[in-house]
Design a protein around this motif. Structure first.
Motif, PDB file in Angstrom:
ATOM      1  N   HIS A 118      -2.264   3.607 -17.411  1.00 21.79           N
ATOM      2  CA  HIS A 118      -2.720   4.224 -16.164  1.00 21.79           C
ATOM      3  C   HIS A 118      -2.208   3.463 -14.950  1.00 21.79           C
ATOM      4  CE1 HIS A 118      -5.693   4.908 -12.860  1.00 21.79           C
ATOM      5  NE2 HIS A 118      -5.399   6.149 -13.173  1.00 21.79           N
ATOM      6  N   ILE A 119      -2.195   2.136 -15.021  1.00 22.13           N
ATOM      7  CA  ILE A 119      -1.696   1.332 -13.899  1.00 22.13           C
ATOM      8  C   ILE A 119      -0.215   1.632 -13.642  1.00 22.13           C
ATOM      9  CG2 ILE A 119      -1.180  -1.018 -13.146  1.00 22.13           C
ATOM     10  CD1 ILE A 119      -3.740  -1.898 -14.620  1.00 22.13           C
ATOM     11  N   CYS A 120       0.571   1.727 -14.716  1.00 25.74           N
ATOM     12  CA  CYS A 120       2.002   2.031 -14.566  1.00 25.74           C
ATOM     13  C   CYS A 120       2.210   3.408 -13.932  1.00 25.74           C
ATOM     14  CB  CYS A 120       2.690   1.990 -15.935  1.00 25.74           C
ATOM     15  SG  CYS A 120       2.800   0.340 -16.657  1.00 25.74           S
ATOM     16  N   VAL A 121       1.468   4.398 -14.426  1.00 26.96           N
ATOM     17  CA  VAL A 121       1.582   5.756 -13.898  1.00 26.96           C
ATOM     18  C   VAL A 121       1.166   5.797 -12.432  1.00 26.96           C
ATOM     19  CG1 VAL A 121       0.591   8.080 -14.040  1.00 26.96           C
ATOM     20  CG2 VAL A 121       1.342   6.910 -16.115  1.00 26.96           C
ATOM     21  N   MET A 122       0.085   5.099 -12.105  1.00 26.46           N
ATOM     22  CA  MET A 122      -0.422   5.074 -10.740  1.00 26.46           C
ATOM     23  C   MET A 122       0.608   4.449  -9.788  1.00 26.46           C
ATOM     24  SD  MET A 122      -3.881   3.234  -9.413  1.00 26.46           S
ATOM     25  CE  MET A 122      -3.177   1.629  -9.793  1.00 26.46           C
TER      26      MET A 122
ATOM     27  N   SER B  47       3.483   6.767  -9.188  1.00 28.64           N
ATOM     28  CA  SER B  47       3.148   7.956  -8.404  1.00 28.64           C
ATOM     29  C   SER B  47       2.947   7.634  -6.934  1.00 28.64           C
ATOM     30  CB  SER B  47       1.880   8.607  -8.964  1.00 28.64           C
ATOM     31  OG  SER B  47       2.084   9.043 -10.283  1.00 28.64           O
ATOM     32  N   TYR B  48       2.184   6.593  -6.642  1.00 31.79           N
ATOM     33  CA  TYR B  48       1.820   6.315  -5.255  1.00 31.79           C
ATOM     34  C   TYR B  48       2.905   5.561  -4.485  1.00 31.79           C
ATOM     35  CZ  TYR B  48      -2.987   7.885  -5.944  1.00 31.79           C
ATOM     36  OH  TYR B  48      -4.102   8.649  -6.179  1.00 31.79           O
ATOM     37  N   THR B  49       3.604   4.636  -5.142  1.00 37.17           N
ATOM     38  CA  THR B  49       4.564   3.793  -4.428  1.00 37.17           C
ATOM     39  C   THR B  49       5.692   4.600  -3.783  1.00 37.17           C
ATOM     40  OG1 THR B  49       4.059   1.931  -5.883  1.00 37.17           O
ATOM     41  CG2 THR B  49       6.075   1.793  -4.571  1.00 37.17           C
ATOM     42  N   PRO B  50       6.426   5.440  -4.543  1.00 34.70           N
ATOM     43  CA  PRO B  50       7.498   6.210  -3.886  1.00 34.70           C
ATOM     44  C   PRO B  50       6.968   7.229  -2.890  1.00 34.70           C
ATOM     45  CG  PRO B  50       7.257   6.869  -6.182  1.00 34.70           C
ATOM     46  CD  PRO B  50       6.420   5.651  -5.999  1.00 34.70           C
ATOM     47  N   PHE B  51       5.761   7.784  -3.157  1.00 34.48           N
ATOM     48  CA  PHE B  51       5.189   8.753  -2.220  1.00 34.48           C
ATOM     49  C   PHE B  51       4.884   8.094  -0.882  1.00 34.48           C
ATOM     50  CE2 PHE B  51       1.376  10.450  -0.196  1.00 34.48           C
ATOM     51  CZ  PHE B  51       1.809  11.734   0.105  1.00 34.48           C
ATOM     52  N   LEU B  52       4.212   6.940  -0.923  1.00 38.95           N
ATOM     53  CA  LEU B  52       3.869   6.247   0.318  1.00 38.95           C
ATOM     54  C   LEU B  52       5.121   5.813   1.068  1.00 38.95           C
ATOM     55  CD1 LEU B  52       0.840   4.056  -0.836  1.00 38.95           C
ATOM     56  CD2 LEU B  52       0.787   5.910   0.834  1.00 38.95           C
ATOM     57  N   PHE B  53       6.099   5.279   0.325  1.00 36.81           N
ATOM     58  CA  PHE B  53       7.328   4.821   0.957  1.00 36.81           C
ATOM     59  C   PHE B  53       8.067   5.980   1.607  1.00 36.81           C
ATOM     60  CE2 PHE B  53      11.727   3.183   1.025  1.00 36.81           C
ATOM     61  CZ  PHE B  53      11.494   2.003   1.691  1.00 36.81           C
TER      62      PHE B  53
ATOM     63  N   LEU C 255      10.650  13.616  -9.362  1.00 39.63           N
ATOM     64  CA  LEU C 255      11.413  13.680 -10.610  1.00 39.63           C
ATOM     65  C   LEU C 255      11.093  12.572 -11.605  1.00 39.63           C
ATOM     66  CD1 LEU C 255      14.952  14.637  -9.255  1.00 39.63           C
ATOM     67  CD2 LEU C 255      13.535  16.005 -10.782  1.00 39.63           C
ATOM     68  N   VAL C 256      11.013  11.334 -11.104  1.00 41.34           N
ATOM     69  CA  VAL C 256      10.889  10.199 -12.019  1.00 41.34           C
ATOM     70  C   VAL C 256       9.509  10.095 -12.660  1.00 41.34           C
ATOM     71  CG1 VAL C 256      11.074   7.691 -12.238  1.00 41.34           C
ATOM     72  CG2 VAL C 256      12.757   8.953 -10.872  1.00 41.34           C
ATOM     73  N   PRO C 257       8.401  10.106 -11.896  1.00 43.78           N
ATOM     74  CA  PRO C 257       7.086  10.017 -12.554  1.00 43.78           C
ATOM     75  C   PRO C 257       6.828  11.120 -13.581  1.00 43.78           C
ATOM     76  CG  PRO C 257       6.864   9.547 -10.220  1.00 43.78           C
ATOM     77  CD  PRO C 257       8.264  10.042 -10.428  1.00 43.78           C
ATOM     78  N   PRO C 258       7.126  12.414 -13.285  1.00 43.07           N
ATOM     79  CA  PRO C 258       6.909  13.435 -14.313  1.00 43.07           C
ATOM     80  C   PRO C 258       7.709  13.200 -15.589  1.00 43.07           C
ATOM     81  CG  PRO C 258       7.147  14.470 -12.178  1.00 43.07           C
ATOM     82  CD  PRO C 258       7.511  13.020 -11.991  1.00 43.07           C
ATOM     83  N   MET C 259       8.876  12.569 -15.452  1.00 44.56           N
ATOM     84  CA  MET C 259       9.677  12.277 -16.635  1.00 44.56           C
ATOM     85  C   MET C 259       9.115  11.100 -17.425  1.00 44.56           C
ATOM     86  SD  MET C 259      13.688  11.108 -16.868  1.00 44.56           S
ATOM     87  CE  MET C 259      13.368   9.583 -15.986  1.00 44.56           C
ATOM     88  N   LEU C 260       8.648  10.058 -16.712  1.00 42.15           N
ATOM     89  CA  LEU C 260       8.228   8.828 -17.387  1.00 42.15           C
ATOM     90  C   LEU C 260       6.767   8.832 -17.837  1.00 42.15           C
ATOM     91  CD1 LEU C 260      10.021   6.079 -15.248  1.00 42.15           C
ATOM     92  CD2 LEU C 260      10.735   7.074 -17.423  1.00 42.15           C
TER      93      LEU C 260
ATOM     94  N   GLY D  51       2.829   7.974 -24.281  1.00 46.61           N
ATOM     95  CA  GLY D  51       3.202   8.074 -25.691  1.00 46.61           C
ATOM     96  C   GLY D  51       3.396   6.712 -26.328  1.00 46.61           C
ATOM     97  N   VAL D  52       3.949   5.763 -25.555  1.00 53.16           N
ATOM     98  CA  VAL D  52       4.194   4.414 -26.074  1.00 53.16           C
ATOM     99  C   VAL D  52       2.913   3.585 -26.098  1.00 53.16           C
ATOM    100  CG1 VAL D  52       5.391   2.237 -25.610  1.00 53.16           C
ATOM    101  CG2 VAL D  52       6.634   4.396 -25.424  1.00 53.16           C
ATOM    102  N   LYS D  53       2.098   3.676 -25.039  1.00 47.73           N
ATOM    103  CA  LYS D  53       0.942   2.792 -24.882  1.00 47.73           C
ATOM    104  C   LYS D  53      -0.335   3.305 -25.551  1.00 47.73           C
ATOM    105  CE  LYS D  53       0.917  -0.467 -22.976  1.00 47.73           C
ATOM    106  NZ  LYS D  53       1.222  -1.835 -23.455  1.00 47.73           N
TER     107      LYS D  53
END
Length: 312
Positions: free
Chosen positions: A246-250, A253-259, A284-289, A295-297
Motif C-alpha cells: 500500500h505504501i508503494c502504491v500510495m 499515485s500521489y507523488t507524480p500527481f502532486l508534482f 500510465l505508470v501506477p495503473p501498470m505497476l 501480486g508480488v507482495k
C-alpha cells in the motif's frame, strides 16, 4: 504558423495538440504508451478475475484491491485511446461535449482512487491495531459502502468543473496544448474571466489531497506507534510487511500527481512537453505497476495467480 492552420471545423470542436515540441516523435512515444496500457489492462483485469473467482479472496482487503483495479482501468482508458488516435492517425479533433466528458470522468475516477487509498490505509490500521475486531469493523458490506461514499464524494466535487467550463467563452483558436482535456489546459484557451475556475480547481485539489493525505498519515502514525509497542522484531517485520504494498502504491499515485499539479500551476519555467509527460506518467505508470506490486507482495493473491498460470 502550423498551429493556426489547425482551425477547428466547427464552433463546438477543440483540437488536442498532443505533446508540443515532440510532434515528430509521436509514433515512437506511442510504443511505450500502448505497451503500458496493455500491461495495465492485463494486470488489473487479472486481479478482478482472480478475486471474483476465488471465494477465499472475498475479503475487505481484496475488495479494496478490486476497487483500485477499476479506478486504474478507468483512469488510463479515459486518456490512452484518444492519445493513441493522436499519435497514430493525427485525429486531434474533440467536441466540446466530448472534452468536458473526458475531463469529468478522468477527475472523478482519480478522486475516487484517492478515497480508495484512504480506505486501504484504514484497512491496514484496523488489521494491525485491532486485529481481533477486524472482522466486525471491516465487513464486505461496510467496505462497499465506504467505496460508494468515495464515489459520491468524487462526483459531487468534480461535477462543477465541467459546468463552470461550460459557461466560459472560448477563443477562435481552440487548440489545447495537451494530449487530453486537462482542466487548466482547457481554462487557458478561454477568452473570459477564469478566476472562479482556477480557484475552484486549486481548492478541490488542496482539499482532496490535503484531507486524504492527512488521513493516511494519521493511519500510518497509529500503525507505527502500535508496531513499536511490539517487542518481537519478527512481529515488527510481519506487521510492516503487510503495509509495504500500500505504501508503494500510495507513493506512486500521489507523488507524480502532486508534482504535475504544482508544476502546471507554478512551474512557468518548465517546458510544456515536460508538464505533459509528467501528467501522463501519473496516468500510465501506477495503473501498470499497482497489480504487479500487489501480486508480488500479497501471498494469497500471488499463490492463486500462480495456480491459474500452472493450469494454462
Amino acid at each position: 504558423m502550423a498551429d493556426f492552420n489547425l482551425t477547428p471545423p466547427g464552433p463546438s470542436t477543440f483540437i488536442l495538440k498532443g505533446i508540443p515540441g515532440l510532434e515528430a516523435a509521436h509514433i515512437w512515444i506511442s510504443i511505450p504508451f500502448s505497451t503500458f496500457y496493455i500491461i495495465s489492462l492485463f494486470g488489473n483485469f487479472t486481479v478482478l478475475f482472480v478475486v471474483s473467482k476465488e471465494q477465499t479472496l472475498h475479503k475487505p482487503m481484496f475488495l479494496l484491491l478490486c476497487m483500485l483495479a477499476l479506478t486504474d482501468i478507468g483512469m488510463s482508458t479515459c486518456v490512452v485511446p484518444k492519445a493513441l488516435c493522436i499519435f497514430w492517425f493525427s485525429s486531434k479533433h474533440i467536441t466540446v461535449d466530448g472534452c468536458l466528458t473526458q475531463l469529468f470522468f478522468l477527475n472523478a475516477v482519480a478522486t475516487t482512487q484517492s478515497a480508495v487509498l484512504v480506505t486501504m490505509a484504514f484497512d491496514r490500521y484496523v488489521a494491525i491495531c485491532h486485529p481481533l475486531r477486524y472482522a466486525t469493523i471491516l465487513t464486505n458490506t461496510r467496505t462497499s459502502k465506504l467505496g460508494l461514499v468515495g464515489l459520491i464524494r468524487a462526483v459531487l466535487l468534480v461535477l462543477p468543473l465541467p459546468l463552470l467550463l461550460r459557461r466560459l467563452p472560448f477563443c477562435s483558436n481552440r487548440i489545447i496544448s495537451h494530449m487530453y482535456c486537462e482542466h487548466i489546459a482547457v481554462v487557458k484557451i478561454s477568452c473570459g474571466d477564469t478566476t472562479v475556475n482556477r480557484m475552484y480547481s486549486l481548492v478541490i485539489t488542496l482539499v482532496i489531497i490535503g484531507l486524504d493525505l492527512t488521513l493516511i498519515v494519521v493511519s500510518y502514525g497509529l500503525i507505527i506507534r502500535a508496531v513499536l509497542r511490539i517487542s518481537s522484531k519478527k512481529a515488527h517485520r510481519k506487521a510492516l510487511n503487510t503495509c509495504t504494498a500500500h505504501i508503494c502504491v500510495m507513493l506512486m499515485s500521489y507523488t507524480p500527481f502532486l508534482f504535475s499539479a504544482l508544476t502546471y500551476r507554478f512551474g512557468q519555467g518548465i517546458a510544456a512537453h515536460v508538464h505533459i509527460l509528467l501528467a501522463n506518467l501519473y496516468l500510465l505508470v501506477p495503473p501498470m505497476l499497482n497489480p504487479i506490486i500487489y501480486g508480488v507482495k500479497t501471498k494469497e493473491l500471488r499463490d492463486i495467480v500462480g495456480k491459474y498460470i500452472c493450469r494454462m
